[in-house]
Design an enzyme around this catalytic site. Structure first.
Site, PDB file in Angstrom:
ATOM      1  CD  GLU A 173       6.649  -0.452   8.643  1.00 24.61           C
ATOM      2  OE1 GLU A 173       6.361   0.428   7.751  1.00 24.61           O
ATOM      3  OE2 GLU A 173       6.800   0.197   9.966  1.00 24.61           O
ATOM      4  NE  ARG A 205       9.775   3.157   8.128  1.00 21.38           N
ATOM      5  CZ  ARG A 205       8.665   3.725   7.387  1.00 21.38           C
ATOM      6  NH1 ARG A 205       7.507   3.300   7.169  1.00 21.38           N
ATOM      7  NH2 ARG A 205       9.332   4.826   6.879  1.00 21.38           N
ATOM      8  CG  HIS A 241       9.010  -0.004   3.551  1.00 16.54           C
ATOM      9  ND1 HIS A 241       8.086   0.908   3.323  1.00 16.54           N
ATOM     10  CD2 HIS A 241       8.876  -0.422   4.852  1.00 16.54           C
ATOM     11  CE1 HIS A 241       7.160   1.204   4.142  1.00 16.54           C
ATOM     12  NE2 HIS A 241       7.799   0.476   5.204  1.00 16.54           N
ATOM     13  CG  ASP A 243       8.217  -1.765  -1.097  1.00 18.50           C
ATOM     14  OD1 ASP A 243       9.242  -1.022  -0.756  1.00 18.50           O
ATOM     15  OD2 ASP A 243       7.054  -1.843  -1.045  1.00 18.50           O
ATOM     16  CB  CYS A 358       4.582   2.360  -1.924  1.00 21.29           C
ATOM     17  SG  CYS A 358       6.425   2.356  -1.837  1.00 21.29           S
TER      18      CYS A 358
HETATM   19  O1  SUG Z   1       5.770   4.857   5.604  1.00 19.63           O
HETATM   20  N1  SUG Z   1       5.593   7.749   3.376  1.00 19.63           N
HETATM   21  C1  SUG Z   1       5.590   6.184   3.764  1.00 19.63           C
HETATM   22  C2  SUG Z   1       5.780   5.542   2.112  1.00 19.63           C
HETATM   23  C3  SUG Z   1       5.606   4.347   2.382  1.00 19.63           C
HETATM   24  C4  SUG Z   1       6.356   3.647   1.043  1.00 19.63           C
HETATM   25  N2  SUG Z   1       5.765   2.050   1.002  1.00 19.63           N
HETATM   26  C5  SUG Z   1       6.438   1.222   0.560  1.00 19.63           C
HETATM   27  N3  SUG Z   1       8.028   1.315   0.455  1.00 19.63           N
HETATM   28  N4  SUG Z   1       6.125   0.038   0.526  1.00 19.63           N
HETATM   29  C6  SUG Z   1       6.331   5.561   4.789  1.00 19.63           C
HETATM   30  O2  SUG Z   1       7.456   6.379   5.022  1.00 19.63           O
HETATM   31  C7  SUG Z   1       5.399   9.790   4.304  1.00 19.63           C
HETATM   32  C8  SUG Z   1       4.319  10.512   5.066  1.00 19.63           C
HETATM   33  C9  SUG Z   1       4.744  12.189   5.436  1.00 19.63           C
HETATM   34  O3  SUG Z   1       5.852  12.361   5.630  1.00 19.63           O
HETATM   35  O4  SUG Z   1       3.747  12.994   5.772  1.00 19.63           O
HETATM   36  C10 SUG Z   1       5.192   8.453   4.511  1.00 19.63           C
HETATM   37  O5  SUG Z   1       4.626   8.068   5.438  1.00 19.63           O
END
Ligand code: SUG
Length: 427
Positions: A173, A205, A241, A243, A358
Site C-alpha cells: 500500500e 493490506r 493503514h 498512517d 493520505c
Molecule cells: O484505500 N478509501 C481509501 C482511503 C485511503 C486512505 N489512505 C491512507 N490512509 N494513506 C482506502 O480505503 C474509499 C473508496 C470508496 O469507498 O468508494 C477508499 O478507497
C-alpha cells in the site's frame, strides 16, 4: 599556500509533498471494508468539485508554510481497459464492478508508491516503487496509470529509480505503511516498514514479504531498515493503514500508544539504530484509539517549514473531537518538538477515509530534477482551480454512476485538466 576552505554547500534536497488532485468521479460507494468512514458514507451524495477545491486549499496551506508542492493527476475513469479485462463495460458491469472502475481513489497519493530518498540508498538515487494495492479491487487497477505518472515526473535517471509493482499476492500500500526518520531530510535515515496481519475480520493490506522486497529493491542497507508489525487492535479499530495511527518527520515519530504489536521492542530497535530519534507518544488514556481514528489526529502532515517550527497539519475534525482538541492544546503549550498546528478542511476526502496525510506522497529530492509540470505555485493552483470550477461535477449520487451524461462530464473534465497542464493526453 594553504587551501581556502569554503563552507559545504547546503543540500539541494527538500521534502516535496505531491498531492493527488481529487478526480471528477469522486463518490461514496463504500468500497473499502475496514475503512470505517468509507463504510459509514456508502450511498451518500459526494461533491467532487468541492472535494477538489478543498484539496487545492490544502496545497495552498503548504505553500503558505514555505514548502515545495507537487501534484499527481486524477486517473482515467471509468477505467475502460480494466472493465474490458473483466469482459464487460460501464453499462453491462455489475454495480460494484462499475463503482470500482469509477473510483477516484488515486487521490490518496500516500498509496501511490514507497519512496526511499537518495541519502538512504546504496546507489545514491531516490527510489520509488509503485504500490500494487491488490487488497481492494477498486484500487488494484491504479498502479499502471500511477507508474506512467511516476516515470514522467521522475524521469531523470541520474536522480531517480522508479520500480514496478511487487507481484500479487503480496499486498503493498505504499508510503501509507512506511515512515522515515532522519536528523534532517537531506541526511541518511532509518526507514520503517509497517506490515499487518488481519484484525477484527478486516484484511491486512501490507504484507511483510512486499515490504522486504521493496527494501531490497531500494538498496537499503539492513541497518537502515526496520520491519514492524501493526497491532491487530489498531487494524480492528479501523487503522487500515499505519498512517492512521502514526506519522514521522525528521527525527520525530508521532504515534498512538496502540499503533504497534510490540511497542517496546520497536521503540528499543529504533533508538538503537537512531539514538537521536524523538518519540512523541499519545497514550490511550489521553486520546482513545477510537477518537484518534474518528478525528484522524495522526493522519496529519508533520512537516518542517523553512522557519524551522515543526508543524502538524491536521484535519479540522481534530478540533471538533474533545479529546484530540484538548490534546493538541497541551501539545503546543508544552515544549516538545511539534510547535504549530494547522487545521485544514478536507471533509469530502475524510468521508472516504482519507485525511491530509493520505492525500500526499512525500518525495525528498532536488526540485530541479523533477518534471516541472508536476510542481505547482500559487498561480498554477489558480489555473487548476478554474478548470475544476468549470468542469468538475457538483455532486454525484452512487446510483447515477451508470448515467452516460455523467460519464461524459467526468471524462471531459479530466481531459480539460490534462490539456491545461500540457501533459500528454494518454497519461
Ligand atoms: O484505500 N478509501 C481509501 C482511503 C485511503 C486512505 N489512505 C491512507 N490512509 N494513506 C482506502 O480505503 C474509499 C473508496 C470508496 O469507498 O468508494 C477508499 O478507497
Amino acid at each position: 599556500m594553504p587551501a581556502i576552505s569554503s563552507p559545504a554547500p547546503a543540500s539541494p534536497l527538500v521534502e516535496i509533498n505531491f498531492d493527488g488532485i481529487v478526480g471528477p468521479s469522486h463518490n461514496y460507494a463504500g468500497l473499502s471494508p475496514g475503512n470505517l468512514a468509507s463504510a459509514r458514507h456508502a450511498g451518500a451524495v459526494s461533491h467532487p468539485r468541492a472535494a477538489a477545491l478543498q484539496g487545492l486549499a490544502k496545497m495552498r496551506a503548504n505553500l503558505a508554510l514555505g514548502l515545495t508542492q507537487g501534484i499527481f493527476l486524477p486517473q482515467p475513469r471509468p477505467d475502460h481497459g480494466w472493465l474490458a479485462s473483466l469482459a464487460t463495460d460501464v453499462r453491462g458491469a455489475e454495480p460494484h464492478i462499475r463503482a470500482a472502475a469509477l473510483s477516484a481513489s488515486s487521490m490518496w497519493a500516500a498509496n501511490a508508491a514507497t519512496v526511499s530518498p537518495a541519502p538512504d540508498t546504496a546507489d545514491g538515487r531516490c527510489h520509488l516503487s509503485v504500490a500494487n494495492l491488490v487488497t481492494m479491487p477498486h484500487r488494484s487497477h491504479e498502479w499502471p496509470h500511477m507508474l506512467r505518472q511516476l516515470r514522467l515526473a521522475f524521469a531523470d535517471e541520474q536522480a531517480f529509480a522508479v520500480h514496478g509493482p511487487i507481484p500479487a499476492p503480496y499486498g503493498d500500500e505504499g508510503a501509507a505503511n512506511h515512515m522515515r526518520l532522519a536528523p534532517s531530510h537531506g541526511e541518511a535515515g532509518v526507514e520503517i516498514f509497517v506490515y499487518g496481519r488481519a484484525g477484527g475480520g478486516f484484511p491486512a493490506r501490507q504484507h511483510i514479504e512486499a515490504s522486504k522486497a521493496i527494501a531490497r529493491a531500494h538498496r537499503l542497507s539492513p541497518d537502515r531498515a526496520l520491519f514492524v508489525e501493526q497491532s491487530e487492535i489498531a487494524i480492528a479499530a479501523g487503522a487500515f493503514h499505519n498512517d492512521v495511527v502514526a506519522v514521522a518527520n525528521g527525527p520525530v515519530l508521532f504515534t498512538h500508544e496502540r499503533a504497534f504489536a510490540d511497542r517496546d521492542g520497536f521503540f528499543a530497535d529504533l533508538k538503537a539504530k537512531m539514538p537521536e530519534a524523538v518519540i512523541v507518544e499519545v497514550p490511550d488514556a489521553e486520546v482513545l484509539l477510537a477518537d484518534a481514528i474518528k478525528s484522524y489526529l495522526f493522519n496529519a502532515q508533520l512537516v518542517t517549514p523553512p522557519d524551522g517550527a515543526m508543524t502538524l497539519v491536521v484535519p479540522g475534525e481534530c478540533m471538533e473531537t474533545a479529546s484530540t482538541a484538548a490534546y493538541l492544546d497541551r501539545l503546543i503549550a508544552g515544549n516538545g518538538p511539534i510547535r504549530r498546528v494547522v487545521p485544514v478542511d478536507v471533509r469530502e476526502s475524510m468521508a472516504n477515509g482519507g485525511g491530509p496525510a493520505c492525500l500526499r506522497l512525500r518525495v525528498v529530492a532536488d526540485p530541479a530534477t523533477i518534471d516541472p509540470r508536476f510542481l505547482v505555485d500559487e498561480t498554477k493552483l489558480e489555473g487548476i482551480g478554474a478548470v475544476i470550477e468549470r468542469h468538475w461535477p457538483e455532486s454525484i449520487a452512487p446510483e447515477h454512476l451508470a448515467d452516460p451524461a455523467l460519464i461524459g462530464t467526468i471524462e471531459r473534465a479530466r481531459a480539460a485538466l490534462i490539456d491545461h497542464l500540457g501533459l500528454p493526453a494518454d497519461i
